[in-house]
Design a protein around this motif. Structure first.
Motif: not given
Length: 72
Positions: A13, A60-61, A63-64, A66-70
């Motif tokens: 972050q 961009s990378k 952020r990807q 850090m996004e929770p995996k679906e």
């Protein structure tokens, strides 16, 4: 010293915020250079734009990552 604060200094972050600030700084610098009465050195301007693009890619990378995996 607060426990865990050294880990917070390199958290994803915090890195994201630092890169976003650097990107905004480059945006402002490039905008000012383009509007200046005396144009900035073309090579320097291209280098600034390349650095800005690289930062955008890093942001961009990250952020990807850090996004929770679906779930599949």
């Amino acid at each position: 010293m607060i426990e865990g604060s050294s880990a917070d200094l390199r958290s994803p972050q915090r890195q994201l915020i630092e890169w976003q600030m650097a990107h905004a700084d480059l945006d402002a610098l490039i905008d000012q250079a383009c509007l200046a009465p005396l144009p900035l050195d073309e090579l320097l301007l291209r280098r600034l734009k390349k650095r800005r693009l690289a930062l955008r890619d890093h942001i961009s990378k990250l952020r990807q990552l850090m996004e929770p995996k679906e779930p599949a």
